[in-house]
Design a protein around this motif. Structure first.
Motif, PDB file in Angstrom:
ATOM      1  N   SER A  41       2.651  -5.111  -3.013  1.00 15.79           N
ATOM      2  CA  SER A  41       0.167  -5.624  -3.256  1.00 15.79           C
ATOM      3  C   SER A  41       0.040  -4.173  -2.469  1.00 15.79           C
ATOM      4  O   SER A  41      -0.038  -3.069  -2.086  1.00 15.79           O
ATOM      5  CB  SER A  41       0.202  -6.369  -2.341  1.00 15.79           C
ATOM      6  OG  SER A  41       1.018  -6.066  -0.461  1.00 15.79           O
ATOM      7  N   GLY A  92      -4.684  -2.701  -1.915  1.00 21.00           N
ATOM      8  CA  GLY A  92      -5.870  -2.699  -1.620  1.00 21.00           C
ATOM      9  C   GLY A  92      -6.251  -1.460  -2.742  1.00 21.00           C
ATOM     10  O   GLY A  92      -6.942  -1.235  -2.679  1.00 21.00           O
ATOM     11  N   THR A  93      -8.292  -3.136  -3.524  1.00 25.58           N
ATOM     12  CA  THR A  93      -8.534  -2.179  -4.576  1.00 25.58           C
ATOM     13  C   THR A  93      -9.835  -1.414  -3.956  1.00 25.58           C
ATOM     14  O   THR A  93     -10.156  -0.134  -4.432  1.00 25.58           O
ATOM     15  CB  THR A  93      -9.244  -3.152  -5.442  1.00 25.58           C
ATOM     16  OG1 THR A  93      -9.918  -4.315  -4.456  1.00 25.58           O
ATOM     17  CG2 THR A  93      -8.253  -3.982  -6.111  1.00 25.58           C
ATOM     18  N   GLN A  94      -9.962  -1.077  -2.548  1.00 27.72           N
ATOM     19  CA  GLN A  94     -10.713  -0.789  -2.204  1.00 27.72           C
ATOM     20  C   GLN A  94     -10.548   0.306  -1.099  1.00 27.72           C
ATOM     21  O   GLN A  94     -10.960   1.067  -0.177  1.00 27.72           O
ATOM     22  CB  GLN A  94     -12.145  -1.906  -0.609  1.00 27.72           C
ATOM     23  CG  GLN A  94     -12.257  -2.700  -1.650  1.00 27.72           C
ATOM     24  CD  GLN A  94     -13.326  -1.757  -2.659  1.00 27.72           C
ATOM     25  OE1 GLN A  94     -14.241  -0.953  -2.543  1.00 27.72           O
ATOM     26  NE2 GLN A  94     -13.102  -2.721  -4.018  1.00 27.72           N
ATOM     27  N   ASP A  95      -8.923   0.813  -1.127  1.00 24.23           N
ATOM     28  CA  ASP A  95      -8.010   1.560  -0.617  1.00 24.23           C
ATOM     29  C   ASP A  95      -8.613   2.837  -0.498  1.00 24.23           C
ATOM     30  O   ASP A  95      -8.286   3.740  -1.810  1.00 24.23           O
ATOM     31  CB  ASP A  95      -6.319   1.334  -0.820  1.00 24.23           C
ATOM     32  CG  ASP A  95      -5.549   2.660   0.184  1.00 24.23           C
ATOM     33  OD1 ASP A  95      -5.808   2.834   0.829  1.00 24.23           O
ATOM     34  OD2 ASP A  95      -4.339   1.383   0.066  1.00 24.23           O
ATOM     35  N   SER A 136       0.885  -1.616   0.198  1.00 18.64           N
ATOM     36  CA  SER A 136       0.302   0.266  -0.245  1.00 18.64           C
ATOM     37  C   SER A 136       1.001   1.052   0.126  1.00 18.64           C
ATOM     38  O   SER A 136       0.474   2.305   0.261  1.00 18.64           O
ATOM     39  CB  SER A 136      -0.886  -0.312   1.113  1.00 18.64           C
ATOM     40  OG  SER A 136      -1.857  -1.142   1.033  1.00 18.64           O
ATOM     41  N   GLN A 148      -3.182  -7.245   4.724  1.00 16.73           N
ATOM     42  CA  GLN A 148      -3.787  -8.785   5.027  1.00 16.73           C
ATOM     43  C   GLN A 148      -3.427 -10.114   5.205  1.00 16.73           C
ATOM     44  O   GLN A 148      -1.960 -10.476   4.063  1.00 16.73           O
ATOM     45  CB  GLN A 148      -4.792  -8.881   3.106  1.00 16.73           C
ATOM     46  CG  GLN A 148      -5.733  -7.283   3.025  1.00 16.73           C
ATOM     47  CD  GLN A 148      -6.767  -7.462   3.686  1.00 16.73           C
ATOM     48  OE1 GLN A 148      -7.527  -7.973   4.221  1.00 16.73           O
ATOM     49  NE2 GLN A 148      -6.684  -6.004   4.422  1.00 16.73           N
ATOM     50  N   GLU A 203      -2.973  -7.576  -6.095  1.00  7.92           N
ATOM     51  CA  GLU A 203      -4.290  -7.123  -6.013  1.00  7.92           C
ATOM     52  C   GLU A 203      -5.381  -7.845  -5.200  1.00  7.92           C
ATOM     53  O   GLU A 203      -5.363  -8.712  -5.538  1.00  7.92           O
ATOM     54  CB  GLU A 203      -4.664  -6.147  -7.194  1.00  7.92           C
ATOM     55  CG  GLU A 203      -4.137  -5.152  -8.064  1.00  7.92           C
ATOM     56  CD  GLU A 203      -5.309  -4.304  -8.641  1.00  7.92           C
ATOM     57  OE1 GLU A 203      -6.639  -4.884  -9.023  1.00  7.92           O
ATOM     58  OE2 GLU A 203      -4.714  -3.471  -9.568  1.00  7.92           O
ATOM     59  N   TYR A 204      -5.744  -7.246  -3.689  1.00 10.91           N
ATOM     60  CA  TYR A 204      -6.771  -7.780  -3.318  1.00 10.91           C
ATOM     61  C   TYR A 204      -7.641  -7.108  -2.907  1.00 10.91           C
ATOM     62  O   TYR A 204      -7.877  -6.022  -2.830  1.00 10.91           O
ATOM     63  CB  TYR A 204      -5.812  -8.121  -1.611  1.00 10.91           C
ATOM     64  CG  TYR A 204      -5.485  -6.765  -1.117  1.00 10.91           C
ATOM     65  CD1 TYR A 204      -6.602  -6.771  -0.203  1.00 10.91           C
ATOM     66  CD2 TYR A 204      -4.006  -6.855  -1.724  1.00 10.91           C
ATOM     67  CE1 TYR A 204      -5.442  -4.705   1.008  1.00 10.91           C
ATOM     68  CE2 TYR A 204      -2.786  -5.536  -0.986  1.00 10.91           C
ATOM     69  CZ  TYR A 204      -4.153  -5.578  -0.093  1.00 10.91           C
ATOM     70  OH  TYR A 204      -3.525  -4.277   1.444  1.00 10.91           O
ATOM     71  N   ASP A 205      -9.097  -7.303  -2.812  1.00 13.75           N
ATOM     72  CA  ASP A 205     -10.625  -6.424  -2.761  1.00 13.75           C
ATOM     73  C   ASP A 205     -10.138  -6.412  -1.002  1.00 13.75           C
ATOM     74  O   ASP A 205     -10.544  -7.373  -0.030  1.00 13.75           O
ATOM     75  CB  ASP A 205     -11.079  -7.850  -2.708  1.00 13.75           C
ATOM     76  CG  ASP A 205     -12.844  -7.242  -1.779  1.00 13.75           C
ATOM     77  OD1 ASP A 205     -12.814  -6.288  -2.426  1.00 13.75           O
ATOM     78  OD2 ASP A 205     -13.729  -7.235  -2.095  1.00 13.75           O
ATOM     79  N   GLY A 206      -9.778  -5.076  -0.841  1.00 12.57           N
ATOM     80  CA  GLY A 206      -9.448  -4.952   0.587  1.00 12.57           C
ATOM     81  C   GLY A 206      -8.980  -2.947   0.680  1.00 12.57           C
ATOM     82  O   GLY A 206      -8.908  -2.143   0.208  1.00 12.57           O
TER      83      GLY A 206
END
Length: 231
Positions: free
Chosen positions: A172, A174-177, A154, A212, A204-207
């Motif tokens: 890495s 998060g896509t919801q950052d 991030s 994570q 990329e992660y959904d967070g």
């Protein structure tokens, strides 16, 4: 030519240890009166053999105590040294004005560890989250002769005035950052890094703006085994 100090070059060289190793556990290194560096030594590590090391940088407003849970259990399980420096001010100097006292503090901490443990030059990782991720990326690309791997979580930006070496990178985000939107950070950094020739593993992660555990586990595997390859 830019001054190496201003470019973030670390005054660190590998050497044979001259002091006794520290026993297993969490240790303040006694280098600074305030915001001292912390070293985690896992059980079962042989200080006479080349030791892997991860240098973990906290986020803005953070501390060693707050960032240690990101990697401490992994350090104990995988038997790598975990060094956690702390910025002099609430965040890293490069975020405020450029390389300065924190570069010196990181170098002092690295040298203190090298005085007690034989470090493996091929297994030294810089890692960090948020402002610590930005610091990892910026300091790591300027010191690829020290850091073999970078774990960047991030990160908001990278500021590189000298490129030395070719560290492998685990990036890495998060896509919801909402704090550091991925569209203006990781998705911008990735093509630039690959265009510059770096080996980048990208996740990329959904967070939100938080590391994570499953992604951290992937990053640790990237460092300790080398099996994870660029996407």
């Amino acid at each position: 030519m830019i001054d190496p100090d201003l470019a973030g070059r670390l005054h660190f060289r590998h050497r044979l240890p001259t002091n006794e190793p520290l026993p297993p556990g969490r240790h303040a290194l006694g280098l600074f009166a305030e915001r001292d560096a912390v070293l985690v030594v896992p059980e079962g590590l042989d200080p006479r053999r080349p030791c892997p090391l991860v240098v973990l940088f906290h986020g803005g407003g953070g501390s060693a105590e707050r960032i240690l849970p990101m990697l401490e259990a992994h350090a104990r399980a995988e038997r790598f040294l975990l060094l956690v420096p702390q910025s002099l001010f609430p965040t890293w100097d490069i975020v405020i004005a450029g390389h300065g006292p924190d570069r010196e503090r990181v170098a002092a901490a690295l040298n203190a560890v090298a005085d007690r443990f034989l470090l493996d030059p091929g297994r030294i990782c810089f890692a960090g989250h948020s402002d610590g991720g930005s610091y990892t990326l910026s300091l790591g690309l300027a010191n690829g002769d020290v850091a073999s791997h970078l774990i960047v979580s991030s990160a908001g930006f990278l500021s590189v005035h000298a490129q030395v070496g070719a560290p492998r990178i685990f990036l890495s985000h998060g896509t919801q950052d909402a704090q550091i939107p991925i569209a203006r950070s990781a998705r911008v950094h990735l093509p630039k890094l690959r265009e510059a020739g770096y080996d980048v593993t990208y996740v990329e992660y959904d967070g939100p703006h938080a590391h994570q555990p499953p992604v951290v586990a992937q990053a640790v595997a990237f460092f300790v085994s080398g099996r994870t390859r660029a996407a």
